[in-house]
Design a protein around this motif. Structure first.
Motif, mmCIF file in Angstrom:
data_model
loop_
_atom_site.group_PDB
_atom_site.id
_atom_site.type_symbol
_atom_site.label_atom_id
_atom_site.label_comp_id
_atom_site.label_asym_id
_atom_site.label_seq_id
_atom_site.Cartn_x
_atom_site.Cartn_y
_atom_site.Cartn_z
ATOM 1 N N LEU A 1 0.821 -1.209 0.000
ATOM 2 C CA LEU A 1 0.000 0.000 0.000
ATOM 3 C C LEU A 1 0.861 1.268 0.000
ATOM 4 N N MET A 2 2.090 1.152 0.473
ATOM 5 C CA MET A 2 2.960 2.327 0.557
ATOM 6 C C MET A 2 3.220 2.956 -0.807
ATOM 7 N N THR A 3 3.038 2.178 -1.888
ATOM 8 C CA THR A 3 3.260 2.749 -3.216
ATOM 9 C C THR A 3 2.240 3.840 -3.525
ATOM 10 N N LEU A 4 1.045 3.721 -2.965
ATOM 11 C CA LEU A 4 -0.011 4.704 -3.252
ATOM 12 C C LEU A 4 0.385 6.117 -2.808
ATOM 13 N N PRO A 5 0.755 6.333 -1.536
ATOM 14 C CA PRO A 5 1.137 7.705 -1.170
ATOM 15 C C PRO A 5 2.382 8.196 -1.905
ATOM 16 N N ILE A 6 3.286 7.293 -2.269
ATOM 17 C CA ILE A 6 4.440 7.736 -3.056
ATOM 18 C C ILE A 6 3.957 8.266 -4.406
ATOM 19 N N MET A 7 3.022 7.531 -5.031
ATOM 20 C CA MET A 7 2.484 8.004 -6.309
ATOM 21 C C MET A 7 1.728 9.328 -6.141
ATOM 22 N N ARG A 8 1.045 9.445 -5.006
ATOM 23 C CA ARG A 8 0.348 10.716 -4.774
ATOM 24 C C ARG A 8 1.333 11.877 -4.753
ATOM 25 N N ALA A 9 2.552 11.617 -4.273
ATOM 26 C CA ALA A 9 3.555 12.683 -4.190
ATOM 27 C C ALA A 9 4.218 12.963 -5.530
ATOM 28 N N ILE A 10 4.361 11.951 -6.355
ATOM 29 C CA ILE A 10 5.154 12.159 -7.571
ATOM 30 C C ILE A 10 4.340 12.143 -8.862
ATOM 31 N N ALA A 11 3.048 11.750 -8.802
ATOM 32 C CA ALA A 11 2.310 11.588 -10.063
ATOM 33 C C ALA A 11 1.027 12.394 -10.134
ATOM 34 N N ARG A 12 0.875 13.380 -9.291
ATOM 35 C CA ARG A 12 -0.364 14.165 -9.321
ATOM 36 C C ARG A 12 -0.507 14.960 -10.615
ATOM 37 N N THR B 1 -5.182 -3.285 -2.735
ATOM 38 C CA THR B 1 -5.937 -2.290 -3.521
ATOM 39 C C THR B 1 -5.152 -1.105 -4.084
ATOM 40 N N PRO B 2 -3.837 -0.961 -3.823
ATOM 41 C CA PRO B 2 -3.190 0.316 -4.162
ATOM 42 C C PRO B 2 -3.353 0.735 -5.612
ATOM 43 N N PHE B 3 -3.349 -0.232 -6.530
ATOM 44 C CA PHE B 3 -3.301 0.197 -7.929
ATOM 45 C C PHE B 3 -4.682 0.487 -8.504
ATOM 46 N N ARG B 4 -5.755 -0.031 -7.895
ATOM 47 C CA ARG B 4 -7.093 0.412 -8.283
ATOM 48 C C ARG B 4 -7.277 1.864 -7.820
ATOM 49 N N ARG B 5 -6.863 2.104 -6.578
ATOM 50 C CA ARG B 5 -6.977 3.463 -6.046
ATOM 51 C C ARG B 5 -6.157 4.443 -6.881
ATOM 52 N N ALA B 6 -4.953 4.004 -7.260
ATOM 53 C CA ALA B 6 -4.066 4.889 -8.025
ATOM 54 C C ALA B 6 -4.656 5.226 -9.385
ATOM 55 N N LEU C 1 -3.495 8.761 -10.898
ATOM 56 C CA LEU C 1 -2.046 8.736 -10.704
ATOM 57 C C LEU C 1 -1.362 7.723 -11.606
ATOM 58 N N LEU C 2 -2.099 6.677 -11.932
ATOM 59 C CA LEU C 2 -1.524 5.562 -12.688
ATOM 60 C C LEU C 2 -2.305 5.382 -13.976
ATOM 61 N N TYR D 1 7.070 4.038 -13.437
ATOM 62 C CA TYR D 1 7.421 3.638 -12.081
ATOM 63 C C TYR D 1 7.650 2.126 -12.073
ATOM 64 N N ILE D 2 8.684 1.663 -11.359
ATOM 65 C CA ILE D 2 8.894 0.219 -11.181
ATOM 66 C C ILE D 2 8.471 -0.143 -9.763
ATOM 67 N N SER D 3 7.525 -1.095 -9.641
ATOM 68 C CA SER D 3 7.145 -1.558 -8.303
ATOM 69 C C SER D 3 7.445 -3.052 -8.228
ATOM 70 N N PHE D 4 8.401 -3.381 -7.366
ATOM 71 C CA PHE D 4 8.899 -4.755 -7.304
ATOM 72 C C PHE D 4 8.469 -5.405 -5.985
ATOM 73 N N ASP D 5 7.417 -6.218 -6.048
ATOM 74 C CA ASP D 5 6.973 -6.976 -4.875
ATOM 75 C C ASP D 5 7.756 -8.290 -4.880
ATOM 76 N N VAL D 6 8.489 -8.571 -3.800
ATOM 77 C CA VAL D 6 9.337 -9.775 -3.826
ATOM 78 C C VAL D 6 8.550 -11.068 -3.893
ATOM 79 N N ASP D 7 7.218 -11.013 -3.700
ATOM 80 C CA ASP D 7 6.477 -12.263 -3.837
ATOM 81 C C ASP D 7 6.231 -12.640 -5.290
#
Lengths: 230, 230, 230, 230, 230, 230
Positions: free
Chosen positions: E40-51, E80-85, E90-91, E149-155
């Motif tokens: 979920l932390m990716t969402l506020p980062i996108m809010r800061a850099i992709a508005r 849910t971060p990327f639906r919200r984004a 933002l995305l 943006y690259i988002s790398f989830d280790v799973d």
């Protein structure tokens, strides 16, 4: 939300859900024995069972959990449940005893409220000085005959026995000490109990979960006996 | 060598580097509190701070660490630092006490020097027989008012509390015992201290590191108090 | 020193002891298969078996181990054995191949000597690009018919298979790849081999030790076949 | 069956194999010290060494192991060895003491036979109440001068010290307590001993195995002393 | 709140704090590389850099993370971060590719939004069918020249390599596959990146943390190169 | 025996109990999917479901499990179930395929019966040579349209993925390979299946259990589809 399973994504809502779950239980006259989980969970349980008259408490713990706003200004977290419970009139500080308080990481801010509100704080130094029998005596004196809640945080025990917990503090009591203290509460007027802060992933040996389960068994014996009048 | 980071590929050189690091610290009147690591590290620290006048020592340990040549004839290893320190005039054996000595793997060769040089050896059997209060009394008698070093090997504690160490010996004291002994040294004339033999990879629960850190905290309190005269 | 068991308290002396141990073995015409342990141990083994004529080498590894002075100016450590072996005339760089080199932590200083001295370096990128069969072909071309040593550092394999090692680097080959490469060396003129850098405490599952033991078994089959001429 | 290695695929046959293994040992006058493994293994050992005259026993354990048919009607399993041993005339219940009995999972069925047959059962509550010295005294009174077997189940010790065992019960004694009790048996007429229920995979720290090995060492000292008459 | 350290006791506030932290970073033209932590932390980062203008994304993951309300009706959680984004502009879903999607626990609800919004979803079956080179090609086609943006989830990686994560799904790609895919993005117009869902306590071998750190290193090389124009 | 819970104290009786449990299940036309546990458990399951007509089998395994008397002469253990099943007319060796056979510890005795009875053995070397698609093709050819059992031993997979098993063998296939092979069996005439040899205590990361559960899920999909005719 309906029948969706609920997990703690929104802590504030979780508190409401917990309280809502326990209310009919309390209404039915059931004495709940719960396990967790973050110590904050005791607050909504108390909201469900102690609104009409405040309860006393025997708290086994390395920390008083009577802190105020912290962690970025939050008033509700695992370090504050018992200050909130006193403020909300759920917990009677004069009938509350906290056993095993210690820790290099603790500031006096955390225990100030305990002292000011009239709780009996048995620091680990006093525990070892006076011994288990005197601690039991003191606990019985504090809670008297009124309705009483047992809150058992496994970090009260030394982390050699319970490494699987979130904020371990070395230099605690043994599991045998804890068993004796619980048994020393036979005949108390118990209205609820919990065992909290068990976190299995931190303990590859599995021992912490066994300790938690056995403490629940000890408490269950107390509750059953209280009910059957034996 | 210049600005290259230094790791213990050459132990003898490491000893020199450690000594060189501590010399200006000692000269500046700083009382060092160090953590490790192999118990041999105490030797170069003593070389830096005790050349002018030998120090006394309170040593918490399962082993005397006063052995002689071993491990293929080596005179410098984790079983010999305190024989070397006595020979070099850094450590006053008459003002040294060793607390918790035991172990099925130990031969009497290791303790002979302790006895012959006049150190006070409290084997674990005596520890449990006389109790913590008497051990503190004895420690204070041995060190007197002279300059004293505390060397705390975590294997003095029982490995149920500190499994993350290289040469564990079962049947030791508890962390609470250790905390009480350290606190019993308040007011001693302390010139340095260390906590050694913490090895996290051997303890998947993480508890050993927590014990080591808390012991450092206890010692830090002693040192701070000594400095501020409170 | 006599009959005292020897452990690596003095690394320089250990090198001498290892060399002394292997010399009569080499003299007797035995082809040694060793396991460790720090990769530096290959150097004294080579000193014992390759003084008369340099050997070629197939090295499975994530690192070239041909660095120079480091770790505080030391010339002998686990990052330097093969530069030292070339300088001492024990290892023929033109008949040496290094397979699996990679790592975010590696600087080019470590591989410069490999390239300048004429070793064949197969970086992990090339490994995956050309595949196991071509790598085998290339290894056989490089070593030819001359006397050859196999040095198998388990960190050449991906740490999902061998987490129990000191300097893991992600993105390596599988155990099956390694088995196929070893089997591809059938018929080579082998004069010695080792499997190194197995460190069980870093792998609670025990798998790394199993991988190490199985690689030794694979190599043993090669050596036995070479001896019996089958 | 010949020289095939034997593993417990057929438990009933294993019992016969164990007995057959110990018979010549007993005949030769050797006093066996064994380690395991499932507590049932003590039964065939007793069959080999106690057929001619029953032995007394000092049993360190969280469980009496005097249950009857269970686990699907089986009469031979790790909860029954000592009922079977009494029935077969191998064990004299009047000369048997069981130290440390406890556990939330135990039903009274398990201890009934102990009491009815005349064994002395020291529950953990009594252990902590009377202390180690009185327990030793009581043990020596019970076994007297007759031939005696020591059976040391590591689950008698608290699982903070020995998590690596199959049926841990919290609230036990310390390793130091156990060492003192064993040493308190000096001079007893010992005819055999074992340390059982060590299961390393349940203890990633390795401590349980160390405890088991040290207890064997303590017992070995007792046995050696008894033999040499010192 | 002031200078108090902030921990995630209140997730909604954490989102605000994260966004506030990244805003001046974004304003200064810095390209942030972050690590976590819950996806979920990716969402506020996108809010800061992709508005100002939506970004494209290359997402390495076992899950689409485009679910809607869940976990008790919450709209903001790690699924849910990327639906919200997308909803927040933002995305850009048309410029988004998700690589490695799989899992027995996933319902189609989670991927429906990905498909409907026009994201390119490469399920693990397609990944293995078409291979790494084609996946890179497809990723570059999807993101084009726009800000990405690259988002790398280790799973996304198989849990044999990264067991230390909260919702592992077996059958993923290797770390080498992941390294090759990242390197295949050289020259892309990168405006930010993160590596998320590393949870060391679930992996006693420590390998997951090493994988996470190495992926950050790979991404750092991409970002550095993009900046210096090499 | 009555209502007592049954645990494997007497293996021979366990076999009878398992068979008795599965008989009414088979009679009711239910297709059982089981998990374990020792591979011997497949034998009593086959006794319950294949007495009337022998079944074919797709076996994922590092070992053939067609050994004969061993472990002290026992004919029934985890290395013999499929020889016994053939002898008892439960398993048709001509319709049996074994995939992934390997291991330094295996002797040819174990595979002789497989070959002599006409089973198709795909050693791991052939597996990697011909690839997953050809292996699926071969499996379908061998089992044909007749009733077929899937027996999935998790040690067929490489122990990097499934370290939590009793007899790991390095160099196996990946979980993704296994998933593809299972999916390749869609439409087969399945009459039962199991996933065996999962042993969580050997895998502190928990991954092995996850792999086992996911393989059961994959098989469940096959069985459900077969039933509903989709």
């Amino acid at each position: 939300m309906g029948d969706t399973p609920v997990v703690p994504m929104n802590m504030l809502k979780s508190l409401d859900l917990i309280e809502a779950f326990y209310k009919p239980i309390a209404k039915a006259g059931v004495v709940p024995l719960s396990c967790g989980g973050d110590h904050l969970m005791t607050l909504p349980i108390m909201r469900a069972i102690a609104r009409e008259r405040p309860v006393g408490m025997v708290q086994f713990d390395a920390h008083t959990d009577t802190g105020d706003a912290g962690y970025g200004g939050e008033r509700l977290h695992h370090g504050t449940p018992f200050r909130r419970a006193v403020e909300e009139g759920l917990l009677d500080p004069k009938r509350t005893i906290q056993i095993g308080i210690r820790g290099a990481r603790a500031s006096s801010d955390y225990s100030d409220f305990s002292h000011e509100s009239g709780m009996r704080v048995i620091y680990i130094e006093e525990f070892f000085e006076i011994g288990v029998d005197k601690v039991i005596e003191e606990a019985r004196r504090v809670i008297g005959d009124g309705p009483t809640y047992i809150s058992f945080d496994v970090d009260g025990i030394d982390p050699a026995y319970t490494p699987g917990t979130g904020t371990p503090e070395i230099g605690g009591y043994t599991t045998h000490d804890a068993q004796r203290m619980l048994r020393g509460l036979r005949g108390a007027n118990l209205v609820g109990a919990d065992v909290v802060e068990v976190s299995p992933p931190f303990d590859p040996s599995g021992n912490t979960a066994l300790v938690g389960a056995t403490m629940m068994y000890e408490i269950l014996c107390l509750l059953a006996e209280a009910r059957t009048g034996k």
